[in-house]
Design a protein around this motif. Structure first.
Motif, PDB file in Angstrom:
ATOM      1  N   PHE A   4       0.807  -1.219  -0.105  1.00 28.01           N
ATOM      2  CA  PHE A   4       0.162   0.087  -0.099  1.00 28.01           C
ATOM      3  C   PHE A   4       0.955   1.284   0.108  1.00 28.01           C
ATOM      4  N   PRO A   5       0.243   2.322  -0.376  1.00 31.00           N
ATOM      5  CA  PRO A   5       1.118   3.559  -0.270  1.00 31.00           C
ATOM      6  C   PRO A   5       1.612   3.778   1.089  1.00 31.00           C
ATOM      7  N   ARG A   6       2.593   4.409   1.337  1.00 34.42           N
ATOM      8  CA  ARG A   6       3.196   4.562   2.717  1.00 34.42           C
ATOM      9  C   ARG A   6       2.229   5.276   3.619  1.00 34.42           C
ATOM     10  N   SER A   7       1.490   6.099   3.300  1.00 29.16           N
ATOM     11  CA  SER A   7       0.520   6.818   4.205  1.00 29.16           C
ATOM     12  C   SER A   7      -0.406   5.932   4.966  1.00 29.16           C
ATOM     13  N   ILE A   8      -0.857   4.901   3.781  1.00 33.47           N
ATOM     14  CA  ILE A   8      -1.908   3.834   4.212  1.00 33.47           C
ATOM     15  C   ILE A   8      -1.317   3.036   5.271  1.00 33.47           C
ATOM     16  N   LEU A  10       1.154   3.283   7.330  1.00 32.10           N
ATOM     17  CA  LEU A  10       1.141   4.114   8.544  1.00 32.10           C
ATOM     18  C   LEU A  10      -0.046   3.849   9.306  1.00 32.10           C
ATOM     19  N   LEU A  11      -1.109   4.251   8.586  1.00 34.29           N
ATOM     20  CA  LEU A  11      -2.682   4.125   9.214  1.00 34.29           C
ATOM     21  C   LEU A  11      -2.932   2.823   9.517  1.00 34.29           C
ATOM     22  N   GLN A  14      -1.470   2.056  12.863  1.00 34.65           N
ATOM     23  CA  GLN A  14      -2.104   2.898  14.009  1.00 34.65           C
ATOM     24  C   GLN A  14      -3.338   2.098  14.471  1.00 34.65           C
ATOM     25  N   LEU A  31      -8.346   1.718   4.343  1.00 33.46           N
ATOM     26  CA  LEU A  31      -8.616   1.841   2.868  1.00 33.46           C
ATOM     27  C   LEU A  31     -10.220   2.746   2.860  1.00 33.46           C
ATOM     28  N   ALA A  34      -9.266   6.155   3.334  1.00 31.98           N
ATOM     29  CA  ALA A  34      -8.733   6.684   1.927  1.00 31.98           C
ATOM     30  C   ALA A  34      -9.682   7.193   1.072  1.00 31.98           C
TER      31      ALA A  34
ATOM     32  N   ALA B  47      -1.458   9.971  11.276  1.00 32.11           N
ATOM     33  CA  ALA B  47      -1.586   8.841  10.332  1.00 32.11           C
ATOM     34  C   ALA B  47      -3.035   9.485   9.398  1.00 32.11           C
ATOM     35  N   VAL B  51      -2.863  10.118   5.149  1.00 32.24           N
ATOM     36  CA  VAL B  51      -3.752   9.698   4.132  1.00 32.24           C
ATOM     37  C   VAL B  51      -4.629  10.596   3.545  1.00 32.24           C
ATOM     38  N   GLU B  66      -0.006   7.532  -4.050  1.00 35.20           N
ATOM     39  CA  GLU B  66       0.484   8.609  -3.710  1.00 35.20           C
ATOM     40  C   GLU B  66       0.943   9.566  -4.776  1.00 35.20           C
TER      41      GLU B  66
END
Lengths: 212, 212
Positions: A4-8, A10-11, A14, A31, A34, B47, B51, B66
Protein backbone atom coordinates in the motif's frame (compact mmCIF):
# COMPACT_ATOMS: atom_id res chain seq x y z
CA UNK A 1 6.06 -7.15 -3.82
CA UNK A 2 3.40 -4.50 -4.11
CA UNK A 3 2.47 -2.66 -0.97
CA UNK A 4 0.00 0.00 0.00
CA UNK A 5 1.11 3.61 -0.31
CA UNK A 6 3.27 4.62 2.68
CA UNK A 7 0.55 6.77 4.28
CA UNK A 8 -1.91 3.85 4.19
CA UNK A 9 0.70 1.54 5.76
CA UNK A 10 1.21 4.06 8.57
CA UNK A 11 -2.52 4.28 9.20
CA UNK A 12 -2.86 0.47 9.19
CA UNK A 13 -0.12 0.37 11.83
CA UNK A 14 -2.08 2.84 13.98
CA UNK A 15 -5.41 1.06 13.58
CA UNK A 16 -3.76 -2.21 14.62
CA UNK A 17 -3.29 -0.70 18.08
CA UNK A 18 -7.06 -0.66 18.64
CA UNK A 19 -8.33 -3.61 20.68
CA UNK A 20 -9.10 -6.74 18.66
CA UNK A 21 -7.99 -5.25 15.34
CA UNK A 22 -5.87 -7.59 13.21
CA UNK A 23 -3.98 -6.78 10.02
CA UNK A 24 -6.93 -7.42 7.67
CA UNK A 25 -9.36 -5.30 9.69
CA UNK A 26 -6.82 -2.49 10.02
CA UNK A 27 -6.37 -2.63 6.23
CA UNK A 28 -10.13 -2.35 5.68
CA UNK A 29 -10.33 0.59 8.07
CA UNK A 30 -7.40 2.39 6.43
CA UNK A 31 -8.79 1.87 2.93
CA UNK A 32 -12.22 3.07 4.01
CA UNK A 33 -10.54 6.21 5.40
CA UNK A 34 -8.69 6.65 2.11
CA UNK A 35 -12.03 6.65 0.28
CA UNK A 36 -13.79 9.04 2.66
CA UNK A 37 -14.37 12.70 2.00
CA UNK A 38 -12.11 15.18 3.79
CA UNK A 39 -15.03 16.30 5.98
CA UNK A 40 -15.60 12.78 7.27
CA UNK A 41 -11.93 12.26 8.11
CA UNK A 42 -11.89 15.65 9.82
CA UNK A 43 -14.96 14.65 11.88
CA UNK A 44 -13.10 11.57 13.12
CA UNK A 45 -10.00 13.64 13.91
CA UNK A 46 -12.13 16.19 15.79
CA UNK A 47 -13.77 13.40 17.81
CA UNK A 48 -10.35 11.94 18.69
CA UNK A 49 -9.13 15.39 19.74
CA UNK A 50 -12.31 15.86 21.78
CA UNK A 51 -11.69 12.70 23.76
CA UNK A 52 -8.04 13.49 24.18
CA UNK A 53 -8.73 17.00 25.46
CA UNK A 54 -11.89 16.70 27.51
CA UNK A 55 -11.50 13.45 29.40
CA UNK A 56 -10.06 13.04 32.85
CA UNK A 57 -10.13 10.29 35.45
CA UNK A 58 -12.54 10.86 38.34
CA UNK A 59 -10.43 11.44 41.46
CA UNK A 60 -12.95 9.51 43.56
CA UNK A 61 -14.11 6.47 41.57
CA UNK A 62 -11.44 6.53 38.80
CA UNK A 63 -13.88 6.24 35.92
CA UNK A 64 -13.46 8.23 32.71
CA UNK A 65 -15.32 11.52 32.96
CA UNK A 66 -15.49 15.07 31.70
CA UNK A 67 -15.90 16.49 35.21
CA UNK A 68 -14.02 15.26 38.26
CA UNK A 69 -15.46 14.18 40.66
CA UNK A 70 -17.90 12.57 38.22
CA UNK A 71 -21.67 12.95 38.35
CA UNK A 72 -22.07 9.48 39.87
CA UNK A 73 -19.78 10.39 42.76
CA UNK A 74 -21.50 13.73 43.42
CA UNK A 75 -25.12 12.59 42.94
CA UNK A 76 -26.68 13.11 46.41
CA UNK A 77 -29.41 10.52 45.74
CA UNK A 78 -27.03 7.61 45.59
CA UNK A 79 -26.35 5.30 48.52
CA UNK A 80 -22.92 5.87 50.04
CA UNK A 81 -23.13 2.66 52.05
CA UNK A 82 -22.70 0.32 49.08
CA UNK A 83 -19.65 0.40 46.86
CA UNK A 84 -19.51 -1.56 43.61
CA UNK A 85 -15.99 -2.47 42.47
CA UNK A 86 -15.58 -2.90 38.70
CA UNK A 87 -12.58 -3.45 36.42
CA UNK A 88 -13.24 -0.87 33.71
CA UNK A 89 -15.47 2.17 33.01
CA UNK A 90 -17.52 0.14 30.52
CA UNK A 91 -18.43 -2.34 33.30
CA UNK A 92 -19.70 0.61 35.34
CA UNK A 93 -21.79 1.73 32.36
CA UNK A 94 -23.25 -1.74 31.85
CA UNK A 95 -24.31 -1.90 35.51
CA UNK A 96 -25.75 1.62 35.32
CA UNK A 97 -27.77 0.64 32.24
CA UNK A 98 -29.36 -2.20 34.23
CA UNK A 99 -30.71 0.45 36.66
CA UNK A 100 -30.42 -2.19 39.40
CA UNK A 101 -27.73 -0.51 41.51
CA UNK A 102 -27.93 2.80 43.31
CA UNK A 103 -24.72 2.91 45.32
CA UNK A 104 -21.31 4.27 44.43
CA UNK A 105 -18.63 2.80 42.17
CA UNK A 106 -14.91 2.16 42.25
CA UNK A 107 -13.07 1.44 39.00
CA UNK A 108 -9.92 -0.66 39.49
CA UNK A 109 -8.58 -0.01 36.00
CA UNK A 110 -8.15 -3.71 35.25
CA UNK A 111 -7.79 -7.04 37.03
CA UNK A 112 -4.77 -8.82 38.50
CA UNK A 113 -2.98 -10.81 35.85
CA UNK A 114 0.43 -12.38 36.44
CA UNK A 115 0.61 -13.28 32.72
CA UNK A 116 0.14 -9.68 31.58
CA UNK A 117 2.16 -8.43 34.52
CA UNK A 118 -0.70 -6.58 36.24
CA UNK A 119 0.12 -6.30 39.94
CA UNK A 120 -2.04 -4.83 42.77
CA UNK A 121 0.08 -1.65 42.62
CA UNK A 122 -1.10 -0.94 39.05
CA UNK A 123 -4.76 -1.10 40.04
CA UNK A 124 -6.69 1.37 42.19
CA UNK A 125 -6.66 -1.05 45.14
CA UNK A 126 -4.84 1.20 47.61
CA UNK A 127 -7.41 3.91 46.76
CA UNK A 128 -10.23 1.42 47.37
CA UNK A 129 -8.93 0.63 50.86
CA UNK A 130 -8.53 4.36 51.60
CA UNK A 131 -12.13 5.04 50.44
CA UNK A 132 -13.42 2.39 52.81
CA UNK A 133 -11.29 3.26 55.83
CA UNK A 134 -11.52 7.03 55.60
CA UNK A 135 -14.71 9.02 56.03
CA UNK A 136 -16.79 9.36 52.84
CA UNK A 137 -15.72 12.18 50.58
CA UNK A 138 -19.25 13.07 49.57
CA UNK A 139 -21.75 13.30 52.41
CA UNK A 140 -25.35 12.99 51.36
CA UNK A 141 -27.01 16.34 50.80
CA UNK A 142 -30.33 14.79 51.74
CA UNK A 143 -30.59 14.64 55.50
CA UNK A 144 -32.08 11.80 57.55
CA UNK A 145 -29.62 9.12 56.68
CA UNK A 146 -26.68 9.73 58.95
CA UNK A 147 -24.60 6.66 58.24
CA UNK A 148 -22.28 7.44 55.35
CA UNK A 149 -19.91 4.63 56.11
CA UNK A 150 -19.36 2.00 53.39
CA UNK A 151 -20.88 -1.18 54.78
CA UNK A 152 -20.94 -3.39 51.69
CA UNK A 153 -18.49 -3.84 48.84
CA UNK A 154 -19.88 -5.65 45.79
CA UNK A 155 -17.06 -7.08 43.70
CA UNK A 156 -18.38 -7.06 40.13
CA UNK A 157 -15.60 -8.59 38.04
CA UNK A 158 -15.84 -10.80 34.97
CA UNK A 159 -16.29 -14.49 35.87
CA UNK A 160 -12.95 -15.70 34.49
CA UNK A 161 -9.58 -16.68 35.98
CA UNK A 162 -8.28 -13.12 36.40
CA UNK A 163 -11.60 -11.82 37.72
CA UNK A 164 -11.81 -14.70 40.16
CA UNK A 165 -8.23 -14.24 41.39
CA UNK A 166 -8.79 -10.51 41.85
CA UNK A 167 -12.03 -11.16 43.74
CA UNK A 168 -10.27 -13.54 46.15
CA UNK A 169 -7.40 -11.06 46.59
CA UNK A 170 -9.81 -8.22 47.39
CA UNK A 171 -11.87 -10.39 49.72
CA UNK A 172 -8.79 -11.20 51.82
CA UNK A 173 -7.69 -7.58 51.77
CA UNK A 174 -11.06 -6.14 52.78
CA UNK A 175 -11.98 -8.73 55.41
CA UNK A 176 -10.30 -6.83 58.32
CA UNK A 177 -12.11 -3.60 57.35
CA UNK A 178 -15.46 -4.61 58.81
CA UNK A 179 -17.37 -4.46 55.52
CA UNK A 180 -19.55 -7.11 53.91
CA UNK A 181 -17.82 -8.29 50.74
CA UNK A 182 -20.17 -9.75 48.12
CA UNK A 183 -19.86 -10.69 44.50
CA UNK A 184 -22.27 -10.93 41.56
CA UNK A 185 -24.42 -14.07 41.37
CA UNK A 186 -23.42 -16.89 39.06
CA UNK A 187 -25.93 -18.88 37.09
CA UNK A 188 -27.65 -19.21 33.76
CA UNK A 189 -28.00 -15.93 31.83
CA UNK A 190 -31.39 -14.98 30.36
CA UNK A 191 -32.06 -16.92 27.17
CA UNK A 192 -29.47 -19.63 27.87
CA UNK A 193 -29.85 -23.27 26.83
CA UNK A 194 -29.13 -25.62 29.72
CA UNK A 195 -28.19 -28.17 27.05
CA UNK A 196 -25.31 -26.02 25.87
CA UNK A 197 -24.30 -24.39 29.17
CA UNK A 198 -20.83 -25.25 30.46
CA UNK A 199 -20.33 -27.49 33.51
CA UNK A 200 -19.22 -24.71 35.84
CA UNK A 201 -22.21 -22.51 35.00
CA UNK A 202 -24.58 -25.43 35.63
CA UNK A 203 -22.80 -26.20 38.91
CA UNK A 204 -23.05 -22.51 39.90
CA UNK A 205 -26.73 -22.40 38.95
CA UNK A 206 -27.40 -25.51 41.05
CA UNK A 207 -25.46 -24.39 44.11
CA UNK A 208 -27.06 -20.94 43.95
CA UNK A 209 -30.63 -22.23 43.41
CA UNK A 210 -33.49 -20.24 44.92
CA UNK A 211 -36.93 -21.11 46.25
CA UNK A 212 -39.57 -20.01 43.73
CA UNK B 1 -29.82 6.21 32.16
CA UNK B 2 -26.10 6.63 32.43
CA UNK B 3 -24.20 7.36 29.28
CA UNK B 4 -20.62 7.82 28.28
CA UNK B 5 -19.20 11.34 28.46
CA UNK B 6 -20.27 13.38 25.42
CA UNK B 7 -16.82 13.29 23.80
CA UNK B 8 -16.74 9.48 24.01
CA UNK B 9 -20.23 9.27 22.48
CA UNK B 10 -19.08 11.46 19.58
CA UNK B 11 -16.05 9.25 19.01
CA UNK B 12 -18.18 6.08 19.15
CA UNK B 13 -20.40 7.64 16.47
CA UNK B 14 -17.34 8.25 14.26
CA UNK B 15 -15.87 4.79 14.77
CA UNK B 16 -19.22 3.24 13.81
CA UNK B 17 -18.68 4.61 10.31
CA UNK B 18 -15.73 2.25 9.79
CA UNK B 19 -16.63 -0.90 7.86
CA UNK B 20 -17.99 -3.75 9.98
CA UNK B 21 -17.88 -1.80 13.25
CA UNK B 22 -20.97 -2.21 15.42
CA UNK B 23 -21.90 -0.27 18.57
CA UNK B 24 -19.97 -2.56 20.96
CA UNK B 25 -16.78 -2.51 18.90
CA UNK B 26 -16.98 1.27 18.46
CA UNK B 27 -17.38 1.55 22.23
CA UNK B 28 -14.28 -0.59 22.82
CA UNK B 29 -12.30 1.51 20.35
CA UNK B 30 -13.41 4.80 21.89
CA UNK B 31 -12.62 3.64 25.42
CA UNK B 32 -9.23 2.38 24.34
CA UNK B 33 -8.55 5.82 22.84
CA UNK B 34 -9.68 7.44 26.09
CA UNK B 35 -7.06 5.40 27.95
CA UNK B 36 -4.25 6.05 25.52
CA UNK B 37 -1.47 8.55 26.08
CA UNK B 38 -1.66 11.86 24.19
CA UNK B 39 1.27 10.81 21.99
CA UNK B 40 -0.52 7.67 20.82
CA UNK B 41 -3.70 9.54 19.95
CA UNK B 42 -1.61 12.15 18.13
CA UNK B 43 0.11 9.38 16.14
CA UNK B 44 -3.29 8.11 14.99
CA UNK B 45 -4.40 11.64 14.10
CA UNK B 46 -1.16 12.22 12.16
CA UNK B 47 -1.66 8.96 10.24
CA UNK B 48 -5.25 9.96 9.38
CA UNK B 49 -4.04 13.37 8.21
CA UNK B 50 -1.30 11.68 6.19
CA UNK B 51 -3.80 9.55 4.29
CA UNK B 52 -6.15 12.46 3.82
CA UNK B 53 -3.41 14.70 2.42
CA UNK B 54 -1.19 12.43 0.41
CA UNK B 55 -3.56 10.10 -1.38
CA UNK B 56 -5.03 10.58 -4.82
CA UNK B 57 -6.76 8.32 -7.30
CA UNK B 58 -4.60 7.15 -10.20
CA UNK B 59 -5.97 8.83 -13.32
CA UNK B 60 -5.29 5.68 -15.34
CA UNK B 61 -6.25 2.65 -13.25
CA UNK B 62 -8.19 4.47 -10.49
CA UNK B 63 -6.41 2.79 -7.60
CA UNK B 64 -5.41 4.71 -4.48
CA UNK B 65 -1.91 6.07 -4.86
CA UNK B 66 0.49 8.77 -3.70
CA UNK B 67 1.62 9.51 -7.28
CA UNK B 68 -0.69 9.63 -10.27
CA UNK B 69 -0.32 7.83 -12.63
CA UNK B 70 0.63 5.10 -10.14
CA UNK B 71 3.80 3.02 -10.29
CA UNK B 72 1.89 0.03 -11.67
CA UNK B 73 0.61 2.10 -14.59
CA UNK B 74 4.01 3.59 -15.39
CA UNK B 75 6.15 0.45 -14.87
CA UNK B 76 7.58 -0.23 -18.34
CA UNK B 77 8.11 -3.94 -17.59
CA UNK B 78 4.41 -4.72 -17.33
CA UNK B 79 2.35 -6.17 -20.16
CA UNK B 80 0.01 -3.60 -21.70
CA UNK B 81 -1.91 -6.28 -23.59
CA UNK B 82 -3.62 -7.76 -20.52
CA UNK B 83 -5.90 -5.70 -18.31
CA UNK B 84 -7.15 -7.04 -14.99
CA UNK B 85 -10.42 -5.50 -13.80
CA UNK B 86 -10.91 -5.46 -10.01
CA UNK B 87 -13.52 -3.92 -7.72
CA UNK B 88 -11.32 -2.25 -5.11
CA UNK B 89 -7.65 -1.28 -4.54
CA UNK B 90 -7.29 -4.08 -1.97
CA UNK B 91 -8.20 -6.65 -4.65
CA UNK B 92 -5.41 -5.23 -6.81
CA UNK B 93 -3.01 -5.58 -3.88
CA UNK B 94 -4.06 -9.18 -3.23
CA UNK B 95 -3.41 -10.09 -6.88
CA UNK B 96 -0.08 -8.26 -6.83
CA UNK B 97 0.95 -10.19 -3.71
CA UNK B 98 0.35 -13.44 -5.59
CA UNK B 99 3.00 -12.32 -8.14
CA UNK B 100 1.06 -14.27 -10.76
CA UNK B 101 -0.05 -11.35 -12.92
CA UNK B 102 2.15 -8.94 -14.86
CA UNK B 103 -0.33 -6.91 -16.87
CA UNK B 104 -2.11 -3.67 -16.04
CA UNK B 105 -5.05 -3.05 -13.71
CA UNK B 106 -8.34 -1.21 -13.77
CA UNK B 107 -10.14 -0.51 -10.49
CA UNK B 108 -13.91 -0.17 -10.88
CA UNK B 109 -14.47 1.30 -7.43
CA UNK B 110 -17.09 -1.30 -6.53
CA UNK B 111 -19.52 -3.69 -8.18
CA UNK B 112 -23.01 -3.22 -9.57
CA UNK B 113 -25.61 -3.56 -6.83
CA UNK B 114 -29.26 -2.64 -7.37
CA UNK B 115 -29.87 -3.10 -3.63
CA UNK B 116 -27.21 -0.59 -2.63
CA UNK B 117 -28.06 1.60 -5.62
CA UNK B 118 -24.72 1.16 -7.40
CA UNK B 119 -25.26 1.77 -11.12
CA UNK B 120 -22.73 1.48 -13.98
CA UNK B 121 -22.37 5.29 -13.97
CA UNK B 122 -20.93 5.20 -10.43
CA UNK B 123 -18.21 2.73 -11.41
CA UNK B 124 -15.23 3.38 -13.66
CA UNK B 125 -16.84 1.43 -16.52
CA UNK B 126 -16.90 4.25 -19.06
CA UNK B 127 -13.20 4.75 -18.30
CA UNK B 128 -12.58 1.02 -18.84
CA UNK B 129 -14.18 1.14 -22.29
CA UNK B 130 -12.16 4.25 -23.16
CA UNK B 131 -8.91 2.56 -22.04
CA UNK B 132 -9.63 -0.38 -24.32
CA UNK B 133 -10.80 1.57 -27.36
CA UNK B 134 -8.25 4.36 -27.25
CA UNK B 135 -4.54 3.91 -27.72
CA UNK B 136 -2.64 2.99 -24.55
CA UNK B 137 -1.62 5.92 -22.40
CA UNK B 138 1.73 4.41 -21.47
CA UNK B 139 3.70 2.94 -24.35
CA UNK B 140 6.32 0.46 -23.31
CA UNK B 141 9.71 2.02 -22.86
CA UNK B 142 11.29 -1.28 -23.80
CA UNK B 143 11.30 -1.61 -27.57
CA UNK B 144 10.64 -4.78 -29.53
CA UNK B 145 7.05 -5.34 -28.54
CA UNK B 146 5.05 -3.08 -30.81
CA UNK B 147 1.55 -4.16 -29.94
CA UNK B 148 0.33 -2.07 -27.03
CA UNK B 149 -3.29 -2.82 -27.67
CA UNK B 150 -5.29 -4.46 -24.88
CA UNK B 151 -6.14 -7.94 -26.15
CA UNK B 152 -7.41 -9.58 -22.99
CA UNK B 153 -9.52 -8.32 -20.12
CA UNK B 154 -9.49 -10.50 -17.01
CA UNK B 155 -12.51 -9.78 -14.86
CA UNK B 156 -11.38 -10.49 -11.29
CA UNK B 157 -14.44 -9.85 -9.14
CA UNK B 158 -15.58 -11.63 -5.97
CA UNK B 159 -17.58 -14.80 -6.73
CA UNK B 160 -20.89 -13.60 -5.31
CA UNK B 161 -24.17 -12.27 -6.75
CA UNK B 162 -22.96 -8.71 -7.31
CA UNK B 163 -19.60 -9.81 -8.69
CA UNK B 164 -21.31 -12.27 -11.01
CA UNK B 165 -23.82 -9.70 -12.26
CA UNK B 166 -21.05 -7.16 -12.85
CA UNK B 167 -18.99 -9.78 -14.72
CA UNK B 168 -21.93 -10.56 -17.03
CA UNK B 169 -22.60 -6.85 -17.56
CA UNK B 170 -18.97 -6.20 -18.47
CA UNK B 171 -18.80 -9.25 -20.72
CA UNK B 172 -21.75 -7.98 -22.77
CA UNK B 173 -20.35 -4.47 -22.87
CA UNK B 174 -16.83 -5.51 -23.92
CA UNK B 175 -17.83 -8.18 -26.45
CA UNK B 176 -18.01 -5.72 -29.43
CA UNK B 177 -14.56 -4.32 -28.61
CA UNK B 178 -12.62 -7.26 -30.03
CA UNK B 179 -10.97 -8.27 -26.75
CA UNK B 180 -10.91 -11.66 -25.05
CA UNK B 181 -12.90 -11.40 -21.84
CA UNK B 182 -11.92 -13.94 -19.18
CA UNK B 183 -12.63 -14.37 -15.52
CA UNK B 184 -10.83 -15.98 -12.57
CA UNK B 185 -11.15 -19.75 -12.26
CA UNK B 186 -13.62 -21.24 -9.82
CA UNK B 187 -12.87 -24.30 -7.78
CA UNK B 188 -11.64 -25.53 -4.43
CA UNK B 189 -9.26 -23.16 -2.66
CA UNK B 190 -6.00 -24.54 -1.24
CA UNK B 191 -6.62 -26.36 2.03
CA UNK B 192 -10.34 -26.81 1.47
CA UNK B 193 -12.32 -29.82 2.67
CA UNK B 194 -14.44 -31.32 -0.10
CA UNK B 195 -16.70 -32.59 2.66
CA UNK B 196 -17.54 -29.04 3.73
CA UNK B 197 -17.38 -27.27 0.38
CA UNK B 198 -20.66 -25.77 -0.85
CA UNK B 199 -22.54 -27.30 -3.80
CA UNK B 200 -21.71 -24.53 -6.26
CA UNK B 201 -17.98 -24.68 -5.51
CA UNK B 202 -18.01 -28.45 -6.01
CA UNK B 203 -19.97 -28.06 -9.26
CA UNK B 204 -17.48 -25.37 -10.41
CA UNK B 205 -14.54 -27.58 -9.47
CA UNK B 206 -16.03 -30.49 -11.44
CA UNK B 207 -16.91 -28.50 -14.55
CA UNK B 208 -13.48 -26.82 -14.53
CA UNK B 209 -11.51 -30.04 -13.94
CA UNK B 210 -8.08 -30.36 -15.53
CA UNK B 211 -6.01 -33.26 -16.83
CA UNK B 212 -3.19 -33.98 -14.36
Amino acid sequence: MAKFPRSIELLIEQFRKLPGVGPKTAERFALSIARKKTDDVEALIAALRGVERSLVTCTTCHTITEVSPCTLCTDPRRDDAILCVVAEPQDLLAIEKSAAFHGRYHVLGGVLSPIEGVTPEQLKIKELVTRITESPAFAKASAGKQNHRITEVIIALDPNIEGEATTIYLKKLLRPLNVTVTRLARGLPLGADIEYADDITIADALSGRRVV
